[in-house]
Scaffold this motif. Structure first.
Motif, PDB file in Angstrom:
ATOM      1  N   ASN A  55     -10.586  19.184  -6.667  1.00 28.87           N
ATOM      2  CA  ASN A  55     -11.661  18.189  -6.612  1.00 28.87           C
ATOM      3  C   ASN A  55     -11.392  17.015  -7.542  1.00 28.87           C
ATOM      4  OD1 ASN A  55     -12.978  19.785  -4.777  1.00 28.87           O
ATOM      5  ND2 ASN A  55     -14.474  20.596  -6.209  1.00 28.87           N
ATOM      6  N   SER A  56     -10.864  17.317  -8.735  1.00 26.87           N
ATOM      7  CA  SER A  56     -10.538  16.247  -9.680  1.00 26.87           C
ATOM      8  C   SER A  56      -9.428  15.356  -9.128  1.00 26.87           C
ATOM      9  CB  SER A  56     -10.111  16.857 -11.022  1.00 26.87           C
ATOM     10  OG  SER A  56      -9.729  15.860 -11.939  1.00 26.87           O
ATOM     11  N   LEU A  57      -8.393  15.988  -8.586  1.00 25.69           N
ATOM     12  CA  LEU A  57      -7.287  15.217  -8.011  1.00 25.69           C
ATOM     13  C   LEU A  57      -7.753  14.413  -6.797  1.00 25.69           C
ATOM     14  CD1 LEU A  57      -4.253  14.582  -8.015  1.00 25.69           C
ATOM     15  CD2 LEU A  57      -3.915  16.581  -6.560  1.00 25.69           C
ATOM     16  N   THR A  58      -8.608  15.017  -5.979  1.00 24.96           N
ATOM     17  CA  THR A  58      -9.125  14.329  -4.799  1.00 24.96           C
ATOM     18  C   THR A  58      -9.894  13.075  -5.187  1.00 24.96           C
ATOM     19  OG1 THR A  58      -9.263  16.375  -3.530  1.00 24.96           O
ATOM     20  CG2 THR A  58     -10.679  14.569  -2.826  1.00 24.96           C
ATOM     21  N   THR A  59     -10.753  13.195  -6.198  1.00 26.14           N
ATOM     22  CA  THR A  59     -11.546  12.042  -6.630  1.00 26.14           C
ATOM     23  C   THR A  59     -10.651  10.914  -7.122  1.00 26.14           C
ATOM     24  OG1 THR A  59     -13.340  13.541  -7.270  1.00 26.14           O
ATOM     25  CG2 THR A  59     -13.425  11.302  -8.142  1.00 26.14           C
ATOM     26  N   ILE A  85       0.834  -1.199   0.000  1.00 21.82           N
ATOM     27  CA  ILE A  85       0.000   0.000   0.000  1.00 21.82           C
ATOM     28  C   ILE A  85       0.874   1.256   0.000  1.00 21.82           C
ATOM     29  CG2 ILE A  85      -1.511   1.392   1.491  1.00 21.82           C
ATOM     30  CD1 ILE A  85      -2.939  -1.218   2.249  1.00 21.82           C
ATOM     31  N   MET A  86       1.884   1.299   0.856  1.00 21.70           N
ATOM     32  CA  MET A  86       2.743   2.484   0.965  1.00 21.70           C
ATOM     33  C   MET A  86       3.531   2.725  -0.322  1.00 21.70           C
ATOM     34  SD  MET A  86       2.259   3.947   3.877  1.00 21.70           S
ATOM     35  CE  MET A  86       0.535   3.509   3.693  1.00 21.70           C
ATOM     36  N   ILE A  87       4.043   1.648  -0.929  1.00 16.85           N
ATOM     37  CA  ILE A  87       4.822   1.792  -2.165  1.00 16.85           C
ATOM     38  C   ILE A  87       3.946   2.308  -3.297  1.00 16.85           C
ATOM     39  CG2 ILE A  87       6.102   0.524  -3.937  1.00 16.85           C
ATOM     40  CD1 ILE A  87       7.125  -1.314  -1.703  1.00 16.85           C
ATOM     41  N   LEU A  88       2.757   1.709  -3.449  1.00 18.00           N
ATOM     42  CA  LEU A  88       1.857   2.139  -4.523  1.00 18.00           C
ATOM     43  C   LEU A  88       1.376   3.571  -4.309  1.00 18.00           C
ATOM     44  CD1 LEU A  88      -0.257  -1.093  -5.131  1.00 18.00           C
ATOM     45  CD2 LEU A  88       1.492  -0.126  -6.609  1.00 18.00           C
ATOM     46  N   TYR A 101       1.621   6.361  -7.168  1.00 17.07           N
ATOM     47  CA  TYR A 101       0.371   6.863  -7.745  1.00 17.07           C
ATOM     48  C   TYR A 101       0.193   8.357  -7.520  1.00 17.07           C
ATOM     49  CZ  TYR A 101      -4.511   7.262  -9.008  1.00 17.07           C
ATOM     50  OH  TYR A 101      -5.685   7.640  -9.604  1.00 17.07           O
ATOM     51  N   GLU A 102       0.779   8.896  -6.458  1.00 18.04           N
ATOM     52  CA  GLU A 102       0.673  10.335  -6.233  1.00 18.04           C
ATOM     53  C   GLU A 102       1.176  11.108  -7.436  1.00 18.04           C
ATOM     54  OE1 GLU A 102       3.008  13.767  -3.767  1.00 18.04           O
ATOM     55  OE2 GLU A 102       2.774  11.823  -2.794  1.00 18.04           O
ATOM     56  N   LYS A 103       2.347  10.711  -7.928  1.00 18.78           N
ATOM     57  CA  LYS A 103       2.921  11.404  -9.092  1.00 18.78           C
ATOM     58  C   LYS A 103       2.074  11.174 -10.331  1.00 18.78           C
ATOM     59  CE  LYS A 103       7.681  11.202  -7.336  1.00 18.78           C
ATOM     60  NZ  LYS A 103       7.290  10.836  -5.976  1.00 18.78           N
ATOM     61  N   PRO A 127       9.161  24.051   2.801  1.00 16.61           N
ATOM     62  CA  PRO A 127       8.027  24.535   2.001  1.00 16.61           C
ATOM     63  C   PRO A 127       6.848  23.566   2.101  1.00 16.61           C
ATOM     64  CG  PRO A 127       9.654  23.496   0.586  1.00 16.61           C
ATOM     65  CD  PRO A 127      10.248  23.488   1.977  1.00 16.61           C
ATOM     66  N   ILE A 128       5.652  24.098   2.044  1.00 19.77           N
ATOM     67  CA  ILE A 128       4.467  23.252   2.017  1.00 19.77           C
ATOM     68  C   ILE A 128       4.387  22.607   0.633  1.00 19.77           C
ATOM     69  CG2 ILE A 128       2.830  24.975   1.162  1.00 19.77           C
ATOM     70  CD1 ILE A 128       2.121  22.538   4.052  1.00 19.77           C
ATOM     71  N   GLY A 129       3.939  21.369   0.568  1.00 15.11           N
ATOM     72  CA  GLY A 129       3.872  20.661  -0.715  1.00 15.11           C
ATOM     73  C   GLY A 129       2.829  21.251  -1.646  1.00 15.11           C
ATOM     74  N   LYS A 130       2.905  20.878  -2.906  1.00 17.45           N
ATOM     75  CA  LYS A 130       1.957  21.374  -3.900  1.00 17.45           C
ATOM     76  C   LYS A 130       0.533  20.935  -3.590  1.00 17.45           C
ATOM     77  CE  LYS A 130       4.884  22.011  -7.977  1.00 17.45           C
ATOM     78  NZ  LYS A 130       5.093  21.637  -9.389  1.00 17.45           N
ATOM     79  N   LEU A 131       0.408  19.766  -2.967  1.00 12.18           N
ATOM     80  CA  LEU A 131      -0.924  19.256  -2.668  1.00 12.18           C
ATOM     81  C   LEU A 131      -1.506  19.876  -1.409  1.00 12.18           C
ATOM     82  CD1 LEU A 131      -0.500  15.476  -3.522  1.00 12.18           C
ATOM     83  CD2 LEU A 131      -1.438  17.293  -4.935  1.00 12.18           C
ATOM     84  N   GLY A 132      -0.707  20.659  -0.679  1.00 14.89           N
ATOM     85  CA  GLY A 132      -1.228  21.370   0.483  1.00 14.89           C
ATOM     86  C   GLY A 132      -1.844  20.453   1.517  1.00 14.89           C
ATOM     87  N   LEU A 133      -3.145  20.643   1.754  1.00 11.43           N
ATOM     88  CA  LEU A 133      -3.847  19.901   2.798  1.00 11.43           C
ATOM     89  C   LEU A 133      -4.388  18.560   2.320  1.00 11.43           C
ATOM     90  CD1 LEU A 133      -5.920  22.800   4.396  1.00 11.43           C
ATOM     91  CD2 LEU A 133      -4.010  21.595   5.440  1.00 11.43           C
TER      92      LEU A 133
END
Length: 911
Positions: free
Chosen positions: A551-555, A523-526, A530-532, A660-666
């Motif tokens: 919203n699109s990225l969240t879904t 799970i951690m590796i995938l 998959y984030e990228k 720095p805060i990441g691009k994905l923020g929260l």
């Protein structure tokens, strides 16, 4: 003219001469510079006309938030490395970067911003460019961005809650953090400036609003045009390495207040009264958080705090059900029969795998059966029904709370008025279409066919990765099936063995634990990969606004995470041990591996183990990743700078060395909590203590998130947010699914329904021999009999049978050997199936009906909030349009006077 300014001009002249000499090499860049379009100012003719920042030396005031003149506030900071100080051979690349940066900064100045550059105190290669937005620029862009600003103080009377005396004990001391004054607000308009509540121009736009306006400008200023494509925005410059960082400033150190008397030291107050561990039981100062970090951060902490508070009720009920199970454990008849040497001790169970497995005694599962009595009790059923109702109450009350925050934080009409198009979307708008509404031409980045192709590609990519996860789950299942043979051989469970290890470490337990650990690692590796991939897919999809993008990225991410995290739990709950056949005719997976069987007590305990490993491992991993890593990085940075610690370092340089805060923020903060929300609701029937553990985790999570945001990260660019975005419908979907999963866990995973069927039907005549309803004889009645001589050669165990034993028992409801329907399902089986289906239908319909009533009875917006919204709209119309109507009235004379004598809310007051 300062020395630094002279150096800049000399550099420009030298570069211009070098550009002429190296025309072949750098001709393209010169062309870019000559084609840069500056809004309202035309084309940059040559390098000599570029505006450059003012240069100033550090004035040894470490807490100063102002330019060297002490008047202009620093609203943003840009950081870059001086190319002349770099010891590399790529001079042409450095010149290209420098020219783009110079054009960009010149365009910033042309857009009204004021820049001041200062060289680093600790590293002479670093240059800090401080950005200030004057009053006119702030007013202009506040109107462009439709920012709501105060009209007048809120004059509606509010009634104190009956619980105010209790909440006052948990709130932050009002003498330390004063409550924010409430205002009626309206979108800013320069022509109605006098109608707004302006006491001081310096404080009318608070630091968060100033930073947001400046970031809006930074994201849209151009730095080059190549092949008729405009290049603009600070994000692209950061990605290209032209700038190393861009951030707003913290207003003080978190360890002590600012030495500047004009600084409110809000960061210090947030750390002391919010992020510090001593405040773990205090309520959060949400208005103060919103003021400092913006609405997007504020609404996350508001949601997390509300979710944690609501979990308190669920935790109390869950602990009550757990205690009920503990008290009822001693009266658990079926567990007593398993442990009884005269009952369970005389029951010989059939091998659970081919050849390597041997016969085993039922008493081996004595300890697990005792534990199962705690979780598989009537209290679990009550708790599962309660949680189906609780999740509806949570979502409905959160909607009300969210509506209050939308009004109080001026985001009610944010999506319609204020949100701007993403710069990345604007840059790709090369196609012209006709707008059906306005009947005017507008630019879009792709045609209808192109949009269809993009959506098809993105959907296919997401499905491919989901199938990849399913393949990994299948791989873990194959591991379970194959390794079970190994553990069965190593942990051979002979009937005569009495070693203590066999009471706790059975082949099923060893297989479950190791498979859960492997599943967690996969799970951690995938997740990392998959984030990228998800970001690349969403970038290609090109959403129009930042909200659409998130919203699109969240879904996409949640679909992936849902399958990734929950697939193994769904397998254990609904598939393991359900399709295994019987000892003489087992079912094989992939034609080779014999399907897994559950313990005689069922798979409920294994599901609890799986949940504990994944949830616990995930919490530990997230804390390491989110808290420990930034802390270690900052610690290393401070250690490396220890030799230069005697120097006085300015605030902007302190902040630059934070993470720095990441691009994905929260995004990952929400994801972590929503995944936990899924575990708490989807599988709560297997573990009533889940809400209690979630509360403990969340109380720590709030303070850890606050701590790292306040102490370890640069200040986040304040952003508006109307709600929690796509997470709201995701949680609503989880709430609906949770009713089904919990009903099915009780029906198919636990042994509650078979026990109830036995108690009410098969313990008494005509099926049973007892005179009264009882659970005695349940174990013997629910274990079917198999004749050892009926084993097939491929499934026959290699271990010899014990003594004169001719039969063994297995978990199923089938007729015994010698019966005319031997090894077929008996009448008990069909009674149980009917009872399970009836239970699922009744439970689902009852809970869904109650959920519908609750949803209808609780309005999404409270009457108090509706009154505030109406009052604000009335004041907006009155204050912003009354003056215009007066002017029109005077100009139209008596006719206009007669028109406006009609009784209306817009009638001008008598002079």
């Amino acid at each position: 003219m300062s020395v630094e300014n002279q150096d800049v001009l000399l550099d420009l002249e030298e570069e211009e001469e070098a550009a002429e000499e190296e025309e072949d090499e750098d001709g393209e860049i010169v062309l870019e510079l000559n084609q840069v379009i500056i809004p309202t100012y035309g084309t940059v003719p040559d390098l000599k006309n570029l505006h450059t920042p003012e240069w100033a030396d550090f004035d040894n005031k470490p807490d100063s938030l102002f330019f060297s003149d002490g008047q202009r506030r620093i609203d943003f900071v840009l950081v870059y490395e001086d190319e002349s100080k770099k010891m590399t051979h790529k001079r042409s690349d450095h010149k290209k970067q420098k020219r783009k940066r110079q054009v960009y900064e010149s365009n910033l100045i042309n857009n009204g911003l004021q820049l001041e550059a200062t060289r680093s105190v600790l590293d002479e290669k670093l240059i800090f460019v401080k950005v200030h937005a004057p009053w006119e620029v702030l007013c202009t862009y506040a109107e462009v961005m439709h920012i709501k600003l105060p009209l007048q103080p809120n004059d509606l009377k509010t009634r104190d809650s009956a619980f105010n005396w209790f909440s006052r004990l948990l709130r932050v001391d009002e003498n330390i953090i004063k409550p924010e004054q409430e205002f009626f607000t309206a979108p800013f308009e320069k022509e109605h400036l006098s109608n707004f509540y302006i006491q001081d121009k310096d404080t009318f736009f608070n630091p968060a609003t100033r930073s947001r306006i400046v970031h809006f400008i930074l994201s849209r200023v151009e730095y080059a045009t190549k092949n008729n494509v405009k290049k603009f925005g600070i994000n692209k410059l950061l990605d290209a390495g032209i700038y190393k960082a861009a951030f707003p400033l913290h207003d003080s150190s978190f360890r002590h207040p600012s030495t500047d008397p004009d600084c409110p030291s809000e960061r210090y107050l947030l750390y002391k009264e919010w992020a510090h561990p001593k405040n773990i039981f205090k309520l959060q100062p949400l208005d103060f958080i919103r003021k400092y970090y913006g609405e997007k951060i504020g609404i996350y902490f508001a949601w997390l705090g509300f979710y944690t508070n609501m979990l308190t009720v669920a935790a109390v009920v869950g602990v009550g059900c757990f205690l009920y199970g503990c008290l009822a454990k001693d009266n658990c008849t079926w567990s007593q029969e398993v442990c009884d040497p005269n009952i369970g001790g005389n029951i010989i169970m059939c091998p659970q795998c081919d050849e390597a497995c041997t016969y085993w005694n039922l008493t081996i599962t004595c300890e697990s059966s005792k534990k199962l009595c705690i979780f598989d009790s009537f209290g679990t059923l009550v708790f599962a029904v309660f949680m189906g109702i609780w999740v509806t109450l949570f979502l409905e009350f959160w909607k009300r709370r969210q509506a209050e925050l939308e009004y109080e934080w001026d985001t009610v009409e944010y999506l319609e008025q204020e949100e701007q198009i993403r710069p990345e979307y604007e840059a790709q708008c090369t196609h012209v279409i006709m707008n059906e509404i306005t009947q005017q031409k507008e630019h879009v980045p792709y045609t209808a066919c192109g949009k269809c192709m993009r959506m098809t590609f993105c959907t296919s990519a997401v499905l491919f990765w989901i199938l990849l996860i399913i393949a990994s789950v299948v791989g873990v299942i194959v591991y379970r099936l194959s390794v079970f043979l190994v553990f069965s051989a190593l942990l051979s469970q002979h009937i005569t063995e009495t070693q203590a290890i066999h009471k706790y470490l059975t082949p099923q337990t060893a297989t479950s634990v190791t498979a859960s650990v492997i599943s967690f690692i996969v799970i951690m590796i995938l997740n990392i990969i998959y984030e990228k991939v998800a970001i690349m897919i969403t970038d290609f999809e090109l959403p129009r606004t930042q909200t659409d993008y998130e919203n699109s990225l969240t879904t996409k991410m949640f679909l992936f995470q849902f399958v990734n995290y929950y697939s193994s739990c769904f397998y254990i709950a609904f598939f393991k041990g359900k399709f295994v056949g019987y000892p003489g005719n087992p079912v094989y997976w992939l034609g080779k591996y014999r399907n897994e069987e559950c313990d005689p007590g069922g798979c409920l305990l294994e599901l609890t183990t799986q949940l504990a490993i994944i949830v616990g491992g995930k919490a530990i991993w997230n804390n390491i990743q989110e808290v420990l890593l930034p802390w270690v990085k900052n610690l290393i940075g401070r250690y490396c700078a220890a030799a230069r610690s005697e120097k006085i370092v300015p605030r902007w340089e302190h902040d630059y060395h934070l993470q720095p805060i990441g691009k994905l923020g929260l995004f990952y903060e929400y994801l972590e909590m929503v995944i936990q929300f899924g575990f708490v609701t989807l599988f709560v029937a297997s573990f009533p203590l889940a809400p209690l553990l979630a509360i403990i985790n969340n109380m720590l999570e709030i303070r850890l998130d606050a701590w790292k945001m306040t102490t370890q990260f640069r200040r986040i660019v304040p952003q508006k947010a109307q709600d929690i975005g796509a997470w709201q419908p995701i949680m609503q979907g989880i709430a609906i699914l949770a009713v089904v999963t919990n009903a099915m866990i009780i029906a198919f995973t636990s042994d509650m329904i078979p026990r109830l069927v036995y108690y009410w039907s098969f313990s008494v005549p005509p099926y049973g021999n007892h005179s009264t309803y009882t659970m005695k004889g349940y174990i013997n009645n629910t274990l079917s009999v198999f004749n050892i001589s009926d084993f097939k050669n491929e499934s026959k165990p290699s271990a010899p049978q014990v003594g004169n034993q001719t039969t063994c028992r297995y978990r199923d409801f089938r007729y015994p050997p010698g019966h005319q329907h031997q090894y077929e399902h008996n009448i008990y089986y069909w009674h149980v199936i009917a009872a399970k289906l009836a239970f699922i239908i009744v439970m689902e319909h009852v809970i869904y009906f109650v959920k519908f009533i609750i949803s209808y009875a609780i309005p999404d917006v409270s009457q108090k909030t509706k009154s505030k919204v109406k009052r604000e709209k009335y004041l907006t119309q009155k204050l912003l349009h009354e003056n215009d109507l007066k002017v029109v009235t005077k100009s139209m004379g008596k006719i206009a006077g007669k028109i406006f004598r009609v009784d209306s809310p817009f009638r001008p007051k008598a002079e």
